[in-house]
Design an enzyme around this catalytic site. Sequence first.
Site, PDB file in Angstrom:
ATOM      1  N   CYS A 134     -31.030 -18.488  38.603  1.00  0.00           N
ATOM      2  CA  CYS A 134     -30.747 -19.408  37.723  1.00  0.00           C
ATOM      3  C   CYS A 134     -31.782 -20.519  37.559  1.00  0.00           C
ATOM      4  O   CYS A 134     -32.025 -21.255  36.588  1.00  0.00           O
ATOM      5  CB  CYS A 134     -29.443 -20.438  37.858  1.00  0.00           C
ATOM      6  SG  CYS A 134     -27.948 -19.600  39.205  1.00  0.00           S
ATOM      7  N   HIS A 173     -19.370 -10.415  41.207  1.00  0.00           N
ATOM      8  CA  HIS A 173     -20.585  -9.886  40.834  1.00  0.00           C
ATOM      9  C   HIS A 173     -21.462  -9.958  41.955  1.00  0.00           C
ATOM     10  O   HIS A 173     -22.369  -9.208  42.206  1.00  0.00           O
ATOM     11  CB  HIS A 173     -21.143 -10.304  39.527  1.00  0.00           C
ATOM     12  CG  HIS A 173     -21.899 -11.664  39.571  1.00  0.00           C
ATOM     13  ND1 HIS A 173     -23.271 -11.670  39.808  1.00  0.00           N
ATOM     14  CD2 HIS A 173     -21.396 -12.823  39.568  1.00  0.00           C
ATOM     15  CE1 HIS A 173     -23.255 -13.145  39.796  1.00  0.00           C
ATOM     16  NE2 HIS A 173     -22.365 -13.947  39.666  1.00  0.00           N
ATOM     17  N   THR A 197     -19.078 -20.638  39.701  1.00  0.00           N
ATOM     18  CA  THR A 197     -19.489 -22.206  39.050  1.00  0.00           C
ATOM     19  C   THR A 197     -18.065 -22.635  38.530  1.00  0.00           C
ATOM     20  O   THR A 197     -18.029 -23.952  38.856  1.00  0.00           O
ATOM     21  CB  THR A 197     -20.398 -21.787  37.850  1.00  0.00           C
ATOM     22  OG1 THR A 197     -21.448 -20.952  38.299  1.00  0.00           O
ATOM     23  CG2 THR A 197     -20.873 -23.055  37.139  1.00  0.00           C
TER      24      THR A 197
HETATM   25  N1  PMP Z   1     -22.699 -20.396  44.432  1.00  0.00           N
HETATM   26  C1  PMP Z   1     -23.586 -19.713  45.148  1.00  0.00           C
HETATM   27  C2  PMP Z   1     -23.894 -19.927  46.607  1.00  0.00           C
HETATM   28  C3  PMP Z   1     -23.993 -18.642  44.311  1.00  0.00           C
HETATM   29  O1  PMP Z   1     -25.259 -17.868  44.957  1.00  0.00           O
HETATM   30  C4  PMP Z   1     -23.939 -18.517  42.953  1.00  0.00           C
HETATM   31  C5  PMP Z   1     -24.677 -17.513  42.109  1.00  0.00           C
HETATM   32  N2  PMP Z   1     -26.181 -17.245  42.269  1.00  0.00           N
HETATM   33  C6  PMP Z   1     -22.999 -19.371  42.262  1.00  0.00           C
HETATM   34  C7  PMP Z   1     -22.513 -20.228  43.133  1.00  0.00           C
HETATM   35  C8  PMP Z   1     -22.748 -19.118  40.969  1.00  0.00           C
HETATM   36  O2  PMP Z   1     -21.895 -18.017  40.462  1.00  0.00           O
HETATM   37  P1  PMP Z   1     -21.553 -17.733  39.128  1.00  0.00           P
HETATM   38  O3  PMP Z   1     -22.988 -17.758  38.276  1.00  0.00           O
HETATM   39  O4  PMP Z   1     -21.154 -16.103  39.376  1.00  0.00           O
HETATM   40  O5  PMP Z   1     -20.694 -18.565  38.648  1.00  0.00           O
END
Ligand code: PMP
Length: 384
Positions: free
Chosen positions: A324, A199, A70
């Site tokens: 999310c 992760h 993010t």
């Molecule tokens: N981009 C994509 C394509 C994702 O799948 C995710 C996590 N679901 C994110 C961004 C965000 O990752 P993070 O929550 O680890 O910042």
Amino acid sequence: MIYLDHHATTPPSQAVIDAMAAVMAGTWANASSKHGPGQAASRVLAGARSVVAQALGCKPAEVVFTSGATEANHLAVRGLLAAAPEGRRRVLFSAVEHAGHLKLARELMNAGVPVDFIPVRPDGALDLDAATRLIRDDVALVSLMAANNETGALMPVPEVAALAAAAGARLHVDATQWIGKRPFRFTDFGADAVSFSAHKFNGPKGVGALLLRQGVAIRPTVPGPQERGRRGGTENLPAIAGLATALYALGTPADLDAEAARQAALRDRLEGALMAALPELRIWCAGVPRLPGVSFLRVGRWEADVLLQRLERLGFAASSGAACSSSGNAPSHVLTAMGVPEDEALGAVRLSLGRTTTDADIDALIAALPTLRSLLPAAEAVAA
Ligand code: PMP
């Protein structure tokens, strides 16, 4: 509980846990400190950076550690836009970017930045004709995911890279679902900037990176002296060591291909059994190239929550899409962008396999399908 939600996150491997614990216990000093303990931490940081560079085919100086994808996405979009030459203000996103990333797109729009969305076709593939029309010489950057987190659909990064290069625009790729699942080399990928999170490949949460091609100007979103001035804040050394350990454990491109083939075979076997056992099964993006371990589907007119509760009762953890956004009752924006009607999209369930998924896990789910079917009550179908 059998865990089938690896696109949301993956369990950290024992090697990752050990590496993090060792750094927390032994190299806890600030990597910017000039004294001995600080220099020891700085060496761990440099070692992790070179492992990442080696694994991802980039230079150590091209790695900017962040708190995850993010933040890396924000840094790429805001930072590249701020550094873009005058006359280039437009930003393009695909319509199916991660929900958090699309929030950034809306924030930019509210701030008066011209933003356009590259649509997808009903089959989930990016509409390249639209991309060709939209990528013009007023575009500062294009932000495109490598693979969709919900459907698994792969996006045409080389084609979009060629369009962006011809128009003189920067290309940022969110490779969060790609890195760890498919072979990757930054030098061959065609992007100026690439983000990812540890992760998603059995590393720790809250750490990731932006790979930024050498010579590409960027303005930091979190200024500070660390990361060559591109991202301030004391480095999260245990997490960075965990990230490097997880990346190293992925092995060679041949190892990644073998694991992808294993997961695709499990996924295909599961999809075959689901089709035979459940009424009116619909699997999205089965007709386009997609990630190996994911199946995004609905069963008849059953609401996702009903299906997920029954699955959980039988011992399986899955999700209705991105973790999310799965708490709300809004249909998936990815399916909406594909033109799927709302009542159908509300039935979407994502089964995502990972490195720890075994043959026995899939056997167990297949064996549970008759019970699952009997647990699905007629009264709880989605209202037409
Ligand atoms: N981009 C994509 C394509 C994702 O799948 C995710 C996590 N679901 C994110 C961004 C965000 O990752 P993070 O929550 O680890 O910042």
